[in-house]
Design a protein around this motif. Structure first.
Motif, PDB file in Angstrom:
ATOM      1  N   ILE A 184       2.605   0.064  -5.898  1.00 25.94           N
ATOM      2  CA  ILE A 184       3.475  -1.103  -5.735  1.00 25.94           C
ATOM      3  C   ILE A 184       3.484  -1.574  -4.277  1.00 25.94           C
ATOM      4  CG2 ILE A 184       5.854  -1.952  -5.930  1.00 25.94           C
ATOM      5  CD1 ILE A 184       4.422  -1.575  -8.625  1.00 25.94           C
ATOM      6  N   VAL A 185       3.554  -0.632  -3.345  1.00 27.97           N
ATOM      7  CA  VAL A 185       3.527  -0.994  -1.919  1.00 27.97           C
ATOM      8  C   VAL A 185       2.242  -1.740  -1.587  1.00 27.97           C
ATOM      9  CG1 VAL A 185       3.294  -0.038   0.411  1.00 27.97           C
ATOM     10  CG2 VAL A 185       5.108   0.771  -1.086  1.00 27.97           C
ATOM     11  N   LEU A 241       2.007  -5.508  -0.240  1.00 27.13           N
ATOM     12  CA  LEU A 241       1.361  -5.790   1.043  1.00 27.13           C
ATOM     13  C   LEU A 241       0.244  -6.824   0.885  1.00 27.13           C
ATOM     14  CD1 LEU A 241       1.238  -2.246   2.656  1.00 27.13           C
ATOM     15  CD2 LEU A 241       2.502  -4.237   3.506  1.00 27.13           C
ATOM     16  N   GLN A 242      -0.484  -6.752  -0.230  1.00 24.98           N
ATOM     17  CA  GLN A 242      -1.524  -7.749  -0.500  1.00 24.98           C
ATOM     18  C   GLN A 242      -0.912  -9.135  -0.662  1.00 24.98           C
ATOM     19  OE1 GLN A 242      -4.947  -7.487  -0.662  1.00 24.98           O
ATOM     20  NE2 GLN A 242      -4.634  -5.428   0.143  1.00 24.98           N
ATOM     21  N   PHE A 263       6.470  -8.134   4.559  1.00 20.21           N
ATOM     22  CA  PHE A 263       6.948  -7.020   3.746  1.00 20.21           C
ATOM     23  C   PHE A 263       7.078  -5.785   4.619  1.00 20.21           C
ATOM     24  CE2 PHE A 263       6.301  -3.346   0.867  1.00 20.21           C
ATOM     25  CZ  PHE A 263       7.422  -3.524   0.092  1.00 20.21           C
ATOM     26  N   THR A 264       8.269  -5.220   4.649  1.00 19.37           N
ATOM     27  CA  THR A 264       8.531  -4.002   5.413  1.00 19.37           C
ATOM     28  C   THR A 264       8.576  -2.820   4.463  1.00 19.37           C
ATOM     29  OG1 THR A 264       9.850  -5.233   7.017  1.00 19.37           O
ATOM     30  CG2 THR A 264      10.146  -2.845   6.967  1.00 19.37           C
ATOM     31  N   VAL A 265       7.685  -1.856   4.703  1.00 17.96           N
ATOM     32  CA  VAL A 265       7.635  -0.642   3.889  1.00 17.96           C
ATOM     33  C   VAL A 265       8.592   0.371   4.490  1.00 17.96           C
ATOM     34  CG1 VAL A 265       6.164   1.204   3.017  1.00 17.96           C
ATOM     35  CG2 VAL A 265       5.212  -1.082   3.395  1.00 17.96           C
ATOM     36  N   LEU A 266       9.458   0.928   3.656  1.00 19.56           N
ATOM     37  CA  LEU A 266      10.362   1.965   4.130  1.00 19.56           C
ATOM     38  C   LEU A 266       9.779   3.324   3.779  1.00 19.56           C
ATOM     39  CD1 LEU A 266      13.737   0.304   3.171  1.00 19.56           C
ATOM     40  CD2 LEU A 266      12.513   0.213   5.319  1.00 19.56           C
ATOM     41  N   ASP A 299      13.282   0.695  -1.249  1.00 24.72           N
ATOM     42  CA  ASP A 299      11.918   1.143  -0.955  1.00 24.72           C
ATOM     43  C   ASP A 299      11.158   0.174  -0.072  1.00 24.72           C
ATOM     44  OD1 ASP A 299      11.975   3.540  -2.548  1.00 24.72           O
ATOM     45  OD2 ASP A 299      11.990   2.233  -4.291  1.00 24.72           O
ATOM     46  N   GLY A 300      11.610  -1.049   0.022  1.00 20.78           N
ATOM     47  CA  GLY A 300      10.930  -2.031   0.858  1.00 20.78           C
ATOM     48  C   GLY A 300      11.758  -3.301   0.948  1.00 20.78           C
ATOM     49  N   ILE A 301      11.368  -4.162   1.889  1.00 21.00           N
ATOM     50  CA  ILE A 301      12.093  -5.420   2.097  1.00 21.00           C
ATOM     51  C   ILE A 301      11.080  -6.558   2.189  1.00 21.00           C
ATOM     52  CG2 ILE A 301      13.631  -6.717   3.617  1.00 21.00           C
ATOM     53  CD1 ILE A 301      14.666  -3.954   4.602  1.00 21.00           C
ATOM     54  N   ILE A 302      11.282  -7.598   1.368  1.00 21.94           N
ATOM     55  CA  ILE A 302      10.494  -8.819   1.498  1.00 21.94           C
ATOM     56  C   ILE A 302      11.245  -9.684   2.496  1.00 21.94           C
ATOM     57  CG2 ILE A 302       9.545 -10.829   0.325  1.00 21.94           C
ATOM     58  CD1 ILE A 302       9.574  -9.136  -2.258  1.00 21.94           C
ATOM     59  N   ASN A 303      10.749  -9.691   3.719  1.00 23.01           N
ATOM     60  CA  ASN A 303      11.466 -10.329   4.827  1.00 23.01           C
ATOM     61  C   ASN A 303      11.663 -11.829   4.625  1.00 23.01           C
ATOM     62  OD1 ASN A 303      11.517  -7.830   6.224  1.00 23.01           O
ATOM     63  ND2 ASN A 303       9.406  -8.185   6.838  1.00 23.01           N
TER      64      ASN A 303
END
Length: 75
Positions: free
Chosen positions: A25-26, A30-31, A38-41, A50-54
């Motif tokens: 999914i990450v 990212l693609q 997109f910030t990966v936690l 688990d992540g943030i779509i900035n």
């Protein structure tokens, strides 16, 4: 009828669990959004963020159960 690409994604997702699912999914996010949007936690099984779509100010949490509950009920 699904396209070959849809079938490939469905098969790929169904075969993954745990951190393998999270990694998939990450990579997909990212693609789509790139490293600036997109910030990966960090990896952690905490059932949290688990992540943030900035660009959209959206928090993402994904979940991959170890077993499919639907199949348990059928057995």
């Amino acid at each position: 009828m699904n396209t070959p690409l849809q079938n490939r994604f469905k098969w790929q997702i169904e075969t993954l669990s745990g951190f393998d699912f999270q990694d998939f999914i990450v990579e997909m996010l990212l693609q789509k959004y790139g490293t600036t949007d997109f910030t990966v936690l960090r990896k952690k099984r905490n059932k949290g963020c688990d992540g943030i779509i900035n660009a959209e100010k959206r928090i993402i949490a994904y979940y991959a159960p170890e077993e499919d509950e639907c199949f348990k009920e059928l057995s």
